[in-house]
Write a protein that holds these residues in place. Structure first.
Motif, mmCIF file in Angstrom:
data_model
loop_
_atom_site.group_PDB
_atom_site.id
_atom_site.type_symbol
_atom_site.label_atom_id
_atom_site.label_comp_id
_atom_site.label_asym_id
_atom_site.label_seq_id
_atom_site.Cartn_x
_atom_site.Cartn_y
_atom_site.Cartn_z
ATOM 1 N N GLY A 77 22.246 -57.027 44.221
ATOM 2 C CA GLY A 77 23.749 -57.525 44.218
ATOM 3 C C GLY A 77 24.674 -56.391 43.998
ATOM 4 N N ILE A 78 24.400 -55.011 45.039
ATOM 5 C CA ILE A 78 25.196 -53.971 44.917
ATOM 6 C C ILE A 78 26.665 -54.372 45.646
ATOM 7 C CG2 ILE A 78 25.432 -51.780 45.734
ATOM 8 C CD1 ILE A 78 23.535 -52.063 43.660
ATOM 9 N N HIS A 79 27.680 -54.175 44.669
ATOM 10 C CA HIS A 79 28.953 -54.171 45.417
ATOM 11 C C HIS A 79 29.785 -52.744 45.049
ATOM 12 C CE1 HIS A 79 29.526 -58.836 46.158
ATOM 13 N NE2 HIS A 79 28.840 -58.900 45.268
ATOM 14 N N THR A 80 30.010 -52.196 46.166
ATOM 15 C CA THR A 80 30.773 -50.935 46.048
ATOM 16 C C THR A 80 31.884 -50.842 46.762
ATOM 17 O OG1 THR A 80 28.215 -49.825 46.024
ATOM 18 C CG2 THR A 80 30.257 -48.465 46.577
ATOM 19 N N TYR A 81 32.978 -50.281 46.076
ATOM 20 C CA TYR A 81 34.208 -50.167 46.895
ATOM 21 C C TYR A 81 34.696 -48.708 46.921
ATOM 22 C CZ TYR A 81 35.211 -54.910 45.364
ATOM 23 O OH TYR A 81 35.311 -56.301 45.258
ATOM 24 N N TYR A 82 35.498 -48.331 47.965
ATOM 25 C CA TYR A 82 36.099 -47.010 48.215
ATOM 26 C C TYR A 82 37.621 -47.474 47.924
ATOM 27 C CZ TYR A 82 32.068 -44.165 49.529
ATOM 28 O OH TYR A 82 30.858 -43.356 49.791
ATOM 29 N N GLY A 83 38.091 -47.088 46.528
ATOM 30 C CA GLY A 83 39.310 -47.382 46.362
ATOM 31 C C GLY A 83 39.690 -49.052 46.563
ATOM 32 N N ALA A 84 40.364 -49.458 47.258
ATOM 33 C CA ALA A 84 40.521 -50.994 47.398
ATOM 34 C C ALA A 84 39.510 -51.599 48.592
ATOM 35 C CB ALA A 84 41.957 -51.253 47.974
ATOM 36 N N SER A 85 39.011 -50.779 49.361
ATOM 37 C CA SER A 85 38.214 -51.513 50.264
ATOM 38 C C SER A 85 36.745 -51.676 49.845
ATOM 39 C CB SER A 85 37.960 -50.446 51.776
ATOM 40 O OG SER A 85 38.157 -49.113 51.586
ATOM 41 N N HIS A 86 36.403 -52.717 50.115
ATOM 42 C CA HIS A 86 34.762 -53.482 49.588
ATOM 43 C C HIS A 86 34.119 -52.903 50.628
ATOM 44 C CE1 HIS A 86 33.131 -57.374 47.863
ATOM 45 N NE2 HIS A 86 32.655 -56.153 47.807
ATOM 46 N N ILE A 87 33.027 -52.110 50.355
ATOM 47 C CA ILE A 87 32.251 -51.651 51.500
ATOM 48 C C ILE A 87 30.921 -52.290 51.280
ATOM 49 C CG2 ILE A 87 30.903 -49.524 52.440
ATOM 50 C CD1 ILE A 87 33.797 -49.218 52.141
ATOM 51 N N LEU A 88 30.051 -52.413 50.273
ATOM 52 C CA LEU A 88 28.957 -53.149 50.061
ATOM 53 C C LEU A 88 29.271 -54.585 49.531
ATOM 54 C CD1 LEU A 88 26.401 -50.258 48.990
ATOM 55 C CD2 LEU A 88 26.988 -51.260 51.214
ATOM 56 N N HIS A 89 28.649 -55.575 50.253
ATOM 57 C CA HIS A 89 28.828 -57.096 49.587
ATOM 58 C C HIS A 89 27.530 -57.404 49.073
ATOM 59 C CE1 HIS A 89 33.011 -57.327 51.436
ATOM 60 N NE2 HIS A 89 32.432 -56.437 52.252
ATOM 61 N N GLY A 90 27.137 -57.175 47.775
ATOM 62 C CA GLY A 90 26.019 -57.729 47.368
ATOM 63 C C GLY A 90 24.705 -57.363 47.957
ATOM 64 N N VAL A 91 24.352 -56.119 48.328
ATOM 65 C CA VAL A 91 23.272 -55.514 48.843
ATOM 66 C C VAL A 91 22.055 -55.821 48.030
ATOM 67 C CG1 VAL A 91 22.186 -53.755 50.359
ATOM 68 C CG2 VAL A 91 24.714 -54.661 50.577
ATOM 69 N N ASP A 92 20.722 -56.254 48.490
ATOM 70 C CA ASP A 92 19.678 -56.130 47.707
ATOM 71 C C ASP A 92 18.717 -55.214 48.541
ATOM 72 O OD1 ASP A 92 20.449 -58.131 45.972
ATOM 73 O OD2 ASP A 92 19.616 -59.750 46.767
ATOM 74 N N LEU A 93 18.043 -54.091 47.746
ATOM 75 C CA LEU A 93 17.170 -53.345 48.398
ATOM 76 C C LEU A 93 16.182 -53.227 47.610
ATOM 77 C CD1 LEU A 93 17.856 -50.155 50.630
ATOM 78 C CD2 LEU A 93 16.298 -50.125 48.725
ATOM 79 N N ALA A 94 14.536 -53.077 48.224
ATOM 80 C CA ALA A 94 13.467 -52.710 47.413
ATOM 81 C C ALA A 94 12.880 -51.966 48.384
ATOM 82 C CB ALA A 94 12.869 -54.046 46.916
ATOM 83 N N LEU A 95 12.036 -51.040 47.388
ATOM 84 C CA LEU A 95 11.191 -50.105 48.037
ATOM 85 C C LEU A 95 9.773 -49.951 47.153
ATOM 86 C CD1 LEU A 95 11.176 -48.153 50.469
ATOM 87 C CD2 LEU A 95 11.632 -46.410 48.777
ATOM 88 N N ALA A 96 8.764 -50.410 47.779
ATOM 89 C CA ALA A 96 7.265 -50.252 47.103
ATOM 90 C C ALA A 96 6.911 -48.926 47.048
ATOM 91 C CB ALA A 96 6.499 -51.228 47.578
ATOM 92 N N PRO A 97 5.977 -48.466 46.464
ATOM 93 C CA PRO A 97 5.353 -47.250 46.573
ATOM 94 C C PRO A 97 4.784 -46.962 47.771
ATOM 95 C CG PRO A 97 4.917 -48.133 44.276
ATOM 96 C CD PRO A 97 5.770 -49.245 45.087
ATOM 97 N N GLY A 98 4.949 -45.836 48.376
ATOM 98 C CA GLY A 98 4.626 -45.479 49.519
ATOM 99 C C GLY A 98 4.963 -46.223 50.852
#
Lengths: 236, 298
Positions: free
Chosen positions: A9-30
């Protein structure tokens, strides 16, 4: 098995602009994950949010199960996450040798798989240029230097942002060869690259970002076998 | 000028230059690596001198006062970086100028409260009280030679630290790309705290070792601050090597400017205008190389 990296659920902003809208990411070993999307869709921002270089406004980033959402970038690196940034980020005022050894260390599990000797064997070009200043290298050599430097921190995860951008085809091929070697050595990777064919050939899984949201996530084969997704989201 | 007095003046010039280098090197490191303009740098020189005077009086030995003073100023540097400077890295240089100017005032006030406003002196410590005779009438104090030797040794040590150690590599890398250094697993906050404290300790140490040859007085920091900035600008911002060359140049120009007589068109130029010499040198260097002798091209 716990994920090496788990962003939710990543929400990231640069100033007022909403760049990431609830991103999920998973990475398994290897695992090798290909992250794709057109320019300005939030790929680099997602990587920086994971690396602690940009603070997400909400959401969590776990590295090997530990919450590192608010951790300093060096803590995340010490947990085993290495970064090869877009634009390379070599230190032009240090020699090639200094660039390589300045941050060399055993990995988070104490592993010393990558030594200076192994990196120089993987990148013979760097051995020839070992005494040169970092700023004197060609674009391809700088890229090799950044990857070699990251490997010498003996990471569990390697994040490559546009590693072949602006490189001649022959040099790109050299970079892809080393990425395959890294994958074979068991290091998990997140690869951001415009070369659809090369990414889907090496990645186990692919993710596509459009305007800060995940629009596709699945095995690379599915993406390769379905030209419509590709045309719709990537325009290739 | 005969050979004997020329030699004495040359030694004076080099000793003054080396001391200037010691002060300016901290300033140029902090500026070049961290991008921080530290106007309070001269105050640390003053604090060093007062510490040497007060600690030598309390402990009874100048030689014990030195390491204690260095430890205290390292701690002071770390405290100031942590408490104040660390908050301003992301800000414009103007904020740093304002903050560190404020520090000058605060340190002057504190100095007055702790040590008073009197002028003090420290006797030259044994075993360096003697002089080496150069000619029948001229002699050169051994302590001044000791100062030069210590600064040269420190210059070599600094060179090795910055050029040959991993810590030095990290520090240089931090000057070119902060974010990347962090992403390689290096705690850049601690690294910068160390660099700042190191710079503070260098200035303070210069104040300590120069206390026996010059008096300890309020406002002594202001004088060296201005000369140090001239050194940094001539040598090239961030260049320790440049600071060494520039400091020696200023030592020579200043010292010989004051002892030479020069008339131009009936006007006595030297030594009357000797105080301007280093600024003329700076202007000349800047016309020739705007980035300073060893500075990076702008």
């Amino acid at each position: 098995m716990t994920s090496l990296i788990e962003a939710r659920g990543i929400h990231t902003y640069y100033g007022a602009s909403h760049i990431l809208h609830g991103v999920d990411l998973a990475l398994a070993p290897g695992e090798t994950l290909g992250l794709m999307g057109r320019n300005g869709m939030g790929k680099s921002t997602l990587l920086k949010s994971i690396l602690g270089l940009v603070r997400p406004r909400s959401g969590t980033v776990r590295v090997k199960g530990a919450d590192m959402t608010r951790s300093a970038p060096h803590r995340i690196a010490l947990a085993g996450v290495a970064y090869v940034p877009e634009g390379r980020g070599i230190f032009p005022n240090l020699s090639v040798h200094e660039n390589l050894v300045m941050a060399a260390r055993a990995g988070a599990r104490g592993q010393r798989d990558w030594t200076l000797e192994r990196v120089l064997a993987a990148f013979p070009r760097l051995r020839e240029r070992i005494g040169h200043g970092g700023g004197q290298l060609s674009g391809g050599e700088q890229q090799m230097l950044t990857i070699g430097r990251a490997l010498l921190t003996n990471p569990d995860v390697l994040i490559l942002d546009e590693a072949t951008e602006g490189l001649a085809p022959l040099v790109s091929r050299e970079i892809w060869r080393i990425v395959r070697e890294i994958k074979a050595s068991g290091i998990a990777t997140i690869i951001v690259d415009k070369n659809f064919r090369a990414v889907t050939a090496i990645a186990d899984r692919a993710m596509i970002l459009v305007k800060g949201s995940v629009v596709f996530e699945g095995p690379s084969e599915r993406l390769r076998g379905d030209p419509s997704i590709r045309e719709r989201y990537l325009g290739v | 000028m005969d050979l004997g007095s020329f030699l004495v003046q040359l030694l004076n010039a080099v000793q003054y230059g080396l001391l200037l280098f010691l002060i300016a090197s901290g300033l140029t490191l902090v500026f070049g690596i961290m991008g921080v303009i530290n106007l309070a740098h001269g105050s640390f020189y003053m604090i060093g001198a007062y510490l040497a005077w007060s600690l030598a009086g309390k402990i009874g030995s100048f030689w014990f006062a030195l390491p204690v003073g260095v430890l205290l100023t390292v701690a002071l540097g770390m405290l100031i970086e942590w408490l104040l400077i660390a908050r301003l890295y992301a800000r414009d240089h103007l904020y740093q100028v304002l903050l560190t100017y404020g520090l000058i005032l605060a340190f002057e006030e504190l100095r007055g409260m702790i040590w008073g406003n009197d002028v003090h002196g420290i006797p030259v410590p044994a075993p360096f009280t003697g002089s080496i005779p150069l000619t029948e009438t001229l002699a050169y104090p051994v302590y001044r030679l000791w100062i030069s030797a210590v600064v040269l040794a420190l210059a070599v040590a600094m060179y090795l630290l910055i050029q040959r150690t991993r810590l030095g590599m990290m520090i240089r890398a931090g000057a070119s790309n902060r974010e990347m250094v962090q992403s390689l697993g290096i705690n850049i906050r601690m690294l910068y705290r160390f660099v700042f404290a190191f710079g503070v300790a260098l200035a303070a140490f210069a104040g300590m070792i120069s206390a026996p040859v010059s008096s300890v007085f309020p406002g002594m920091g202001g004088q060296v601050l201005i000369v140090s900035f001239v050194v940094v600008v001539i040598g090239g911002i961030g260049s320790v090597k440049g600071a060494l060359v520039a400091a020696i140049l200023i030592g020579l120009v200043d010292t010989f400017g004051k002892v030479t007589t020069l008339e131009l068109g009936g006007l006595r130029v030297l030594p009357d205008l000797a105080g301007m010499a280093m600024y003329l040198l700076m202007a000349g260097v800047l016309l020739w190389r705007p980035e300073g002798i060893f500075g990076k091209r702008l």
